[in-house]
Write an enzyme that holds these catalytic residues in place. Structure first.
Site, PDB file in Angstrom:
ATOM      1  N   ARG B 385       0.822  -1.210   0.000  1.00  0.00           N
ATOM      2  CA  ARG B 385       0.000   0.000   0.000  1.00  0.00           C
ATOM      3  C   ARG B 385       0.855   1.258   0.000  1.00  0.00           C
ATOM      4  O   ARG B 385       0.689   2.163   0.816  1.00  0.00           O
ATOM      5  CB  ARG B 385      -0.944   0.017   1.197  1.00  0.00           C
ATOM      6  CG  ARG B 385      -2.150   0.922   0.933  1.00  0.00           C
ATOM      7  CD  ARG B 385      -3.153   0.860   2.052  1.00  0.00           C
ATOM      8  NE  ARG B 385      -4.336   1.617   1.725  1.00  0.00           N
ATOM      9  CZ  ARG B 385      -5.566   1.252   2.082  1.00  0.00           C
ATOM     10  NH1 ARG B 385      -5.747   0.133   2.736  1.00  0.00           N
ATOM     11  NH2 ARG B 385      -6.590   2.002   1.787  1.00  0.00           N
ATOM     12  N   GLU B 761      -2.859   5.235  -0.901  1.00  0.00           N
ATOM     13  CA  GLU B 761      -1.717   4.767  -0.135  1.00  0.00           C
ATOM     14  C   GLU B 761      -1.238   5.766   0.906  1.00  0.00           C
ATOM     15  O   GLU B 761      -0.496   5.404   1.819  1.00  0.00           O
ATOM     16  CB  GLU B 761      -0.595   4.395  -1.103  1.00  0.00           C
ATOM     17  CG  GLU B 761      -1.091   3.353  -2.086  1.00  0.00           C
ATOM     18  CD  GLU B 761      -0.118   3.020  -3.186  1.00  0.00           C
ATOM     19  OE1 GLU B 761      -0.177   1.897  -3.682  1.00  0.00           O
ATOM     20  OE2 GLU B 761       0.701   3.872  -3.553  1.00  0.00           O
TER      21      GLU B 761
END
Ligand SMILES: Cc1cc2nc3c(=O)[nH]c(=O)nc-3n(C[C@H](O)[C@H](O)[C@H](O)COP(=O)(O)OP(=O)(O)OC[C@H]3O[C@@H](n4cnc5c(N)ncnc54)[C@H](O)[C@@H]3O)c2cc1C
Lengths: 284, 807
Positions: B385, B761
């Site tokens: 991520r 993210e």
């Protein structure tokens, strides 16, 4: 995560279940909620050729409170302990502890009997039953017998129960004194880093009875007679509590795991034991 | 055709549910009803199931493999070993990082859980029994789990296949367990600054090994149709087109004969970018048996073998004046890659975009070197991520700034403020080579500090320390600050490619006669809500309601080529392609409208969902009318239909940023923490769907919480993975998850068609330092400088113990 092949049996009464256990010897195991046994089978750490599922045996479930005595059928789920009204009065420590076991999904399936019988040092019910001085009711091919919870655990997964015996119920005296079950864990669903059950009865400012037991701090649950004795006859002042904590921590023998090394566990155990006693005293 | 469009302009805008709308996620109807279609839901007639015999050892020679007993297990049809794959040249496969990886153990194993043999059976139960019956004889070799020990002269040779090869995919190798050295910036100038600086803070900052652990593990179904020679491969692929190309290159099957389909994906977080032995073995097994073959990992396989993240040892030196102006940054990383270098980074970036490690600060000179190292651990090193190694970089600089604040005896918020790149410095050229597109850090920072009453918190903290010293409390208060800057949206084809494939992305749009549309993209959602947000982008561009636009991704036979979804690239790249394709549609629509209204193109202006004749607002054609006209009018000089495709090569990356503040209570006796407050301000440029942004921020922060506070992939000295199940690998439940307050500023990207930067993210990148800094900050008054994550109970207890706080 797939278990080896096994036969599945589903007897309708205790006698048939015992007959199956006798027939298949150590190839057979009873299945209760399955939340300890099935993961072990899936990891192929337990190979069980004959699974004897107890869920159709109605006599094994239910909670009875009669004549100052609580009797809990082995197949009663941990969830049942939480929602039972009478039990919250008769032994409030059970509800407090049950709420700290795993998560709701596990508690809907996991049984008191499975938790107590298993002998996993991580399980919370064994220490609790020692704290309550419970009696375990076992039935085998030669009939029934009773074993004190305080005498039942020999080592991790080693208990006084014979392979062909079934735990049918657990009973103990109604306990309405001060209580607390303290548990430190890493997250919901985790076994204890350190846990402690404390029951304290006070009369006129003096402790008349106390029982202290610990979970996951040795390869069996630890009931510390000395810790309780250190409180009885005192006002549960700081000196008495210090003595009780010292006695309790002297009785444990934790091992290192992912939760941390021994020094950490010893220290945290001391804190948790103290908090349990303090909270029990505050409620006594 | 009569048009039912409501008259008011606001109503028309609202009906579109375009950019800025809190549109509900269209995906959720199926997900919340359990009607998703994941790879394990795919069932094909005659389908077989494959699974792996895995190594119990971290480093061992494979002496022999005996499959006889396994082949006798009912239901087992075949057992593949390296010896079976070798004639096809498939016992090894290329990695995305220019290395190669064993598909099945070729003479030795390099990590626990490594694939040794592939058992193919009629169902997964038979396969599991077959696995147990395969007899493998191993002879154990010395294990190296520490990357520093791996580089000692007498360390065991892990990669015998590379012996004597002193040049790797990224330049010279210094040692038999060394992979590459990657250098950026100006070494001499930086060292000169360090030598002459008023203050230099130096520290080793470790970002531990962890794992993306998506809810759904990796898997695939390979189906080779021997009659027409076509291979269909369903799988959990974050980059389906790239997988198709890779499969073609390594199998020799022509690319038009391969169809890769990513069905619904239950989270990826980087774990599903790479190619795994399971895919290769399933394809081979399907070719061998002529039947579809499914392989799906279980949780332990996933945690122990497919793509871990991080594992960076970052040694830093940061120089400053007495007043706190940062004058230089030096960093050396020892990067533990495990047994194979299987990082998923753009080819020219073996340490990803770690050179964003100057963060949000105007640092005149910097130097960075990264050494990649082989150890006896699972391969991976993916961007969990985050854009490639950006999380490591953000953690590094946000720790170094805190440590510098300690060194200077300064407030860490003030130190950041005096070093931020100023709004008028953008586009900003960083010392390590990036061009930051836009930002306004001071505004965000001041807003964040005001929102939490920073001054008040510091006062409370000081009082708490005094109360602690007086013995009135055993709890300390930590204030975790972070200002992060990401670099996402890879990326310009001139410097970003994977296996030679430029990292553009694509969108193809077809408008249907009745004014609805389908858009197909080269990306693939794994939970980000692409079907919702890309339709919103398009709705605003082409004036058709988002509810009338289907977004489809993941089928290489129908979707245009794209590089997939990771590194927050979907909105910056495919989102841009969507807007650009939409603009092509609109340009043609304008010509059609002009024809219908009998005016010149230039006499028309766009108004939400229609073209209006300038100065004559009653004369207009809606997009719906234009769509129909494109199918039924013979317009001179125009082809019928209304379709467009755009392949977008972004001119630059985008640079989202944010200010996060975590307030944490810490019990020094038990190491237990409680998060009292978490404030997250994100600036992701143009906000397409505020509700989806909030969801992304909540999810990413919760992963950050996990990573900072307990989640890790840990090994013992023998290379045994100690965290292979969710009992020990920390994934927070709702109980452990605190309340989050989200906020934003909006600084659009100047080069993106709609100014969007990507947000999925940011919370993981910014969250980890915020949580970790809170822990450190709680102990600052007692002399703590650095303590490595994860900050689980015992490690926090250890800090307190080491500082003498247990009496
Ligand atoms: C994720 C997770 C988290 C957990 N966390 C906790 C926790 O925090 N604390 C905790 O205490 N427990 C925890 N557990 C264990 C859970 O409480 C189990 O359900 C319980 O320990 C076993 O009960 P069971 O009914 O599931 O037994 P089973 O798994 O069915 O059986 C366990 C063992 O006991 C034997 N057995 C069962 N019933 C009897 C009987 N009547 N007579 C004789 N032998 C019997 C079985 O043969 C078997 O060997 C957790 C489990 C999971 C999966």
């Amino acid at each position: 995560m797939i278990p080896a092949r096994f036969e599945y049996h589903r007897p309708a009464d205790v006698a048939s279940a015992i007959a199956l256990l006798s027939e298949h010897g150590d190839e057979a195991r009873v299945l209760a909620g399955g939340h300890s046994l099935i993961p072990m089978m899936k990891l192929r750490m337990a190979a069980v050729s004959h699974l004897v599922d107890l869920q159709d045996i109605a006599d094994l479930s239910g909670i009875r409170i009669e004549g100052g005595r609580v009797t809990i059928g082995a197949m009663t789920t941990q969830h049942d302990l939480i929602v039972h009204d009478g039990l919250a009065q008769a032994a409030p420590i059970l509800r407090e502890a049950a709420l700290q076991i795993a998560d709701p999904q596990v508690r809907y399936m996991g049984t008191v009997g499975g938790n107590v019988a298993n002998g996993d040092p991580g399980n919370d019910m064994p220490g609790l039953m020692q704290c309550l001085d419970a009696t375990l009711h076992l039935v085998g091919p030669d009939g029934s017998r009773e074993v004190a919870a305080r005498d039942y655990y020999e080592a991790a997964y080693m208990t006084a129960r014979a392979d062909d015996e079934i735990l049918t119920a657990i009973s103990f005296d109604v306990n309405t004194g001060g209580y607390a079950y303290e548990k430190q864990k890493r997250k919901i669903g985790d076994y204890a880093t350190a846990a402690c059950g404390a029951l304290v009865t006070m009369e006129g400012g003096t402790c008349t009875a106390a029982s202290i037991a610990m979970t996951n701090l040795a390869d069996t649950p630890i009931w510390s007679e000395e810790a309780g004795a250190a409180l009885v006859g005192t006002a549960c002042d700081t000196a008495a509590i210090d003595a009780a904590v010292a006695a309790a921590t002297a009785a444990i023998d934790p091992t290192e795991d992912n939760r941390g090394p021994v020094a950490f566990k010893m220290h945290v155990a001391g804190i948790i034991i103290r908090r349990a006693i303090l909270r029990a005293v505050s409620r006594a | 055709m009569t048009d039912q469009t409501p008259i008011s302009r606001e109503d028309r805008v609202e009906k579109l549910k375009g950019v800025g709308s809190q549109r509900k996620r269209v995906e959720d109807a199926r997900f919340t009803q359990g009607k998703g279609n994941y790879v394990d839901d795919i069932k094909m007639p005659g389908m077989l199931f494959g699974d792996f015999v895995r190594s119990p050892y971290a480093h061992a020679r494979v002496v022999s493999i005996n499959t006889e007993a396994a082949l006798k297990v009912p239901g087992v049809l075949a057992v593949l070993t390296a010896a079976d794959l070798a004639p096809l040249g498939l016992h090894w496969m290329p990695t995305l990082a220019g290395d190669k990886q064993m598909v099945l153990a070729d003479g030795k194993v390099l990590y626990q859980g490594q694939e040794v043999a592939f058992v193919v059976a009629t169902d997964r139960y038979a396969a599991a029994d077959g696995i147990e019956a395969v007899e493998v004889e191993y002879s154990e070799l010395p294990v190296v789990v520490d990357p520093f020990k791996a580089l000692l002269p007498d360390a065991p040779v892990l990669r015998e296949d590379l012996e004597g090869k002193m040049v790797g995919a990224h330049g010279p190798r210094k040692h038999h367990n060394h992979i590459f050295t990657w250098e950026q910036g100006d070494k001499d100038a930086t060292e000169a600054v360090l030598a002459g600086a008023d203050v230099v803070a130096e520290e080793m900052v470790y970002y531990h090994r962890t794992h993306p652990c998506p809810l759904e593990p990796c898997g695939c179904v390979a189906s080779m149709d021997k009659v027409n020679g076509k291979l269909t491969l369903y799988g959990t692929f974050q980059a389906p087109h790239a997988i198709r190309t890779v499969v073609s290159l390594i199998s020799g099957i022509e690319e038009h004969n391969i169809r890769v389909i990513s069905p619904d994906i239950g989270g990826g977080f980087g774990n599903k970018v790479g190619a795994y032995p399971g895919y290769v073995c399933s394809v081979v097994a399907s070719i061998v048996t002529g039947k579809p073959v499914k392989w799906v990992e279980d949780r332990m396989d996933n945690l122990m073998t497919t793509a871990f993240a991080r594992d960076y040892w970052m040694k830093g030196k940061i120089a400053a004046t007495k007043e706190g102006k940062i004058t230089g940054l030096w960093c050396h990383v020892t990067a533990d890659h495990g047994g194979f270098d299987a990082c998923a980074d753009p080819t020219k970036f073996p340490a990803g975009f770690f050179n964003i490690c100057t963060g949000s600060y105007d640092i005149p000179v910097a130097y960075l070197a990264v050494d990649g190292v082989y150890t006896n651990k699972a391969p991976g090193g993916v961007a969990y991520r985050c854009s490639f190694r950006v999380t490591e970089a953000a953690y590094f600089i946000e720790r170094m700034v805190e440590i510098l604040a300690i060194e200077l005896g300064m407030d860490a918020a003030e130190l950041r403020r005096i070093n931020f790149i100023k709004a008028d410095q953008f586009p900003y050229h960083s010392a390590l080579g990036w061009e930051y597109d836009s930002g306004d850090y001071h505004t965000a920072w001041d807003k964040a500090l005001a929102a939490v009453d920073y001054e008040g918190l510091r006062k409370e903290q000081a009082e708490r320390v005094e109360a602690f010293k007086r013995g009135e409390t055993r709890k300390l208060l930590g204030i975790g600050l972070t200002h992060f800057t990401e670099i996402v949206g890879a990326g310009p084809v001139k410097n970003c490619d994977i296996l030679g494939l430029g990292m553009f992305d694509s969108c193809e749009i077809r408008i249907h006669p009745t004014g609805s549309a389908i858009a197909r993209l080269g990306t693939i959602s794994q939970g980000q809500g692409h079907a919702t947000t890309f339709a919103q982008i398009l709705a605003s561009e082409i004036g058709l309601p988002a509810d009338s636009i289907t977004v489809e991704e993941g089928d290489t036979d129908t979707a245009p080529y794209g590089l997939g979804t990771y590194g927050s690239r979907s909105t910056p790249v495919a989102g841009a392609a969507t807007a650009m394709a939409g603009r092509k549609i609109r340009a043609k629509a304008q010509m059609i409208a002009a024809y219908l209204l009998e005016v010149h193109d230039n006499d028309l202006e766009w108004d939400v969902d229609r073209f209006v004749v300038k100065g004559a607002p009653e004369r207009f054609k809606t997009m719906k009318e234009i769509a129909f006209a494109s199918y039924n009018q013979a317009i001179p000089g125009l082809e019928p239909g209304l379709e467009a495709v755009s392949y977008y090569d972004p001119p630059n990356m985008t640079y989202p940023f944010g200010a996060y503040i975590c307030v944490m209570e810490i019990d020094v006796d038990t190491g237990v923490h409680e998060i009292r407050q978490f404030y997250a301000l994100d600036d992701c440029g143009t906000r397409i769907n505020p509700m989806i942004i909030e969801g992304q921020v909540h999810g990413g922060l919760t992963e950050a919480l996990a990573i900072a506070m307990g989640q890790e992939i840990a090994y013992d000295e023998m290379g045994n993975c100690k965290t292979g199940t969710l009992m020990d690998f920390f994934v927070p439940t709702a109980w452990e998850t605190p309340h989050y307050t989200t906020d934003h500023t909006t600084t659009p990207s100047p080069h993106h068609p709609i100014g969007a930067k990507g947000v999925g993210e940011s919370p993981n990148v910014g969250g980890v330092p915020a949580f970790s800094n809170a822990v450190h900050d709680a102990f600052r008054a007692f002399g703590l400088r650095q303590s490595h994550m994860p900050h689980d109970h015992w490690r926090i207890w250890k800090i307190a113990n080491g500082l003498g706080l247990h009496g």
